[in-house]
Design a protein around this motif. Structure first.
Motif, short mmCIF file in Angstrom:
data_model
loop_
_atom_site.label_atom_id
_atom_site.label_comp_id
_atom_site.label_asym_id
_atom_site.label_seq_id
_atom_site.Cartn_x
_atom_site.Cartn_y
_atom_site.Cartn_z
N UNK A 1 -17.72 -86.61 -9.69
CA UNK A 1 -18.83 -85.66 -10.45
C UNK A 1 -18.78 -84.50 -10.10
N UNK A 2 -17.76 -83.89 -9.37
CA UNK A 2 -17.81 -82.38 -8.78
C UNK A 2 -16.79 -81.56 -9.65
N UNK A 3 -16.88 -80.51 -9.91
CA UNK A 3 -16.05 -79.76 -10.43
C UNK A 3 -15.92 -78.32 -9.96
N UNK A 4 -14.84 -77.82 -9.53
CA UNK A 4 -14.87 -76.74 -8.84
C UNK A 4 -14.02 -75.35 -9.52
N UNK A 5 -14.12 -74.20 -9.12
CA UNK A 5 -13.26 -73.21 -9.71
C UNK A 5 -12.04 -72.93 -8.85
N UNK A 6 -11.36 -71.64 -9.03
CA UNK A 6 -10.02 -71.66 -8.18
C UNK A 6 -10.42 -71.41 -6.70
N UNK A 7 -11.62 -70.94 -6.44
CA UNK A 7 -11.94 -70.74 -4.98
C UNK A 7 -12.62 -71.72 -4.21
N UNK A 8 -12.29 -72.83 -4.97
CA UNK A 8 -13.13 -74.19 -4.58
C UNK A 8 -14.46 -74.09 -4.11
#
Length: 156
Positions: A63-70
């Motif tokens: 259920x989690x999505x992140x950007x490039x910086x986590x």
């Protein structure tokens, strides 16, 4: 003196474990998500098995999505049969753009701290059992494009 320092470090580790914190390399967004998890009384295995404090970031968690910086950008836990409260810790996810918790059994008030998520674009808390007033701090959600709160017991 070194003995005192050893005892202090041991005390700090014990205190951290007593309050449910583990000493790990998990980033702050991951720690925030685990703090939210402690408010939930019923959680599916897909979450309990993938949300792991020993990870360095929550970017691979269900259920989690992140950007490039986590940083957590999206939390989508729709239709997961989660019961419990949405804790005030949600306001610590400063890069959260999408929050979808629809079709669960969340109850209690919507935490006012959600208004701290100033880059939030989509908020869907529909078909739960939230009650009370819609937080005044929602006025801080200047980036909000979509808001779904239907089928709750909200006023305001």
């Amino acid at each position: 003196m070194p003995l005192v320092l050893n005892h202090l470090l041991l005390f700090l580790c014990f205190t951290a474990s007593t309050y449910g914190y583990t000493v790990s390399g998990l980033n702050s967004d991951g720690i925030t998500l685990l703090a939210l998890l402690r408010h939930w009384t019923s959680v599916p295995p897909s979450i309990t098995t993938s949300w792991n404090a020993s990870d360095s970031s929550p970017c691979s968690w269900a259920g989690v999505e992140c950007d490039n910086a986590h940083n957590v950008m999206s939390l989508n836990l729709s239709s997961q049969a989660i019961s419990g409260r949405l804790g005030p810790e949600i306001g610590h996810l400063s890069q959260l753009q999408i929050l979808v918790l629809s079709y669960n059994n969340f109850f209690g008030v919507i935490p006012k701290e959600l208004g701290n998520c100033s880059v939030l674009e989509q908020l869907d808390l529909s078909v739960n059992n939230f009650s009370g007033e819609i937080p005044d701090r929602f006025e801080n959600l200047q980036s909000l494009l979509s808001l779904s709160l239907y089928e709750n017991m909200l006023i305001g």
